[in-house]
Design a protein around this motif. Structure first.
Motif, mmCIF file in Angstrom:
data_model
loop_
_atom_site.group_PDB
_atom_site.id
_atom_site.type_symbol
_atom_site.label_atom_id
_atom_site.label_comp_id
_atom_site.label_asym_id
_atom_site.label_seq_id
_atom_site.Cartn_x
_atom_site.Cartn_y
_atom_site.Cartn_z
ATOM 1 N N TYR A 162 0.746 -1.362 0.138
ATOM 2 C CA TYR A 162 -0.026 0.167 -0.012
ATOM 3 C C TYR A 162 0.950 1.342 0.118
ATOM 4 O O TYR A 162 2.168 0.902 0.411
ATOM 5 N N ASP A 164 2.053 4.976 1.825
ATOM 6 C CA ASP A 164 1.907 5.082 3.160
ATOM 7 C C ASP A 164 0.751 5.759 3.624
ATOM 8 O O ASP A 164 0.282 5.754 4.825
ATOM 9 N N THR A 188 4.412 -0.664 3.068
ATOM 10 C CA THR A 188 3.854 0.528 2.618
ATOM 11 C C THR A 188 5.051 1.388 1.768
ATOM 12 O O THR A 188 6.228 0.949 2.674
ATOM 13 N N TRP A 243 3.954 -3.206 7.843
ATOM 14 C CA TRP A 243 3.023 -2.351 8.384
ATOM 15 C C TRP A 243 3.093 -1.914 9.818
ATOM 16 O O TRP A 243 2.862 -0.749 10.313
#
Length: 315
Positions: A162, A164, A188, A243
């Motif tokens: 993903y 941030d 991220t 994460w």
């Protein structure tokens, strides 16, 4: 801008305020024009702070013309290469009616979701994903849970990247926590190039239009194309932060997002582009830019880029 350039050619010792007073412009107008001249390589930063040097028209405009000619030539070569590739594909598939299909198009979100469900049900070893932009809808994440759980129970490795900015989204945090309890891995990075899913290093889905994922997706089964995308995923994954780890400041006191924003800013991108690239609001981008300029004691974006480079922020 032309008037400022002509004046500086005649009187290169003038500063921003003297140029503004001489031409009847505001200081901000002059600084903006200086930024544009720097982008055109007609102006270079001088040795002292706030100083600059003009590049002679003979050199500067020749370089600008050469750059335009090179860009035009590159685009023309790309067009010719694309035309040759299309002609080769037409010839190949015209002669081989039963050749294996290496590219499929799926139009619309519903078609893409159906294909993702099918791939998740048949995955054998791994499923890798890029999720750029804004957060996913909670109902989409909820609907994917049964498929994710079945895949993990079969021993399929799920690795997701993903941006941030997703860390600030409560539904995403809840989903990632649920996924991690089953063995899924999530990291991220400040920004991602596009939405992407790779299954078993055999098939990849990428957007028909990277700027609008709602249009649909291309399904690629070419071994070379899928392997190239797998390498791209690995590079971003290695640079990502797990994460549950925190992103600390670097030796210059900059977070990863601030470093990425400073690089995009120095590359000449607009606030709107940076906002979309980092998945944050336009207000956040402008506030961060203002804070960075204050830390650099810069009065213009051009000056901020010069000072950031000297300070090693763009290394």
């Amino acid at each position: 801008m032309e008037a400022i350039y002509r004046l500086l050619l005649e009187q290169p010792e003038l500063g921003v305020r003297q140029v503004a007073a001489h031409l009847g412009f505001s200081d901000e107008m002059v600084r903006s024009a200086l930024d544009d001249l720097a982008d055109l390589r007609l102006l270079q930063p001088g040795e002292g702070d706030g100083q600059f040097m003009t590049v002679s028209p003979e050199v500067g405009l020749s370089v600008l013309l050469n750059r335009i000619e090179l860009e035009f030539g590159s685009k023309q070569r790309q067009l010719e290469a694309a035309r040759s590739s299309v002609e080769a594909l037409i010839t190949q598939y015209g002669q081989q009616q039963h050749a294996p299909e290496v590219v499929q198009q799926h139009f619309g979100l519903d078609a893409v979701r159906l294909r993702l469900e099918q791939l998740a049900e048949t995955a054998r070893s791994e499923c890798l994903s890029f999720f750029p932009g804004g957060a996913q809808r909670p109902d989409v994440m909820e609907s994917s849970k049964p498929l994710d759980q079945m895949a993990l129970e079969r021993g399929v490795s799920l690795r997701t990247l993903y941006q941030d900015s997703f860390r600030n989204d409560p539904p995403t945090r809840e989903y990632v926590h649920w996924l991690s309890t089953l063995g899924g891995e999530t990291r991220t990075v400040p920004s991602l190039p596009m939405l992407m899913v790779i299954v078993d290093r055999e098939v990849a889905l990428v957007p028909l239009d990277p700027a609008d994922g709602r249009q649909g997706a291309l399904e690629l089964r070419s071994r070379g194309a899928v392997e190239a995308l797998h390498v791209l995923f690995t590079r971003f994954w290695d640079a990502g932060i797990p994460w549950y780890e925190q992103d600390g400041p670097d030796s210059n006191g900059l977070s990863r997002r601030e470093r990425e924003l400073m690089y995009l800013l120095a590359s000449g991108h607009t606030d709107e582009f940076i906002s979309k690239k980092l998945g944050v609001s336009l207000r956040t981008v402008r506030r961060t830019v203002s804070n960075l300029m204050a830390r650099l004691e810069a009065r213009s974006r051009f000056e901020a880029g010069v000072r950031a480079a000297r300070a090693g922020w763009l290394s």
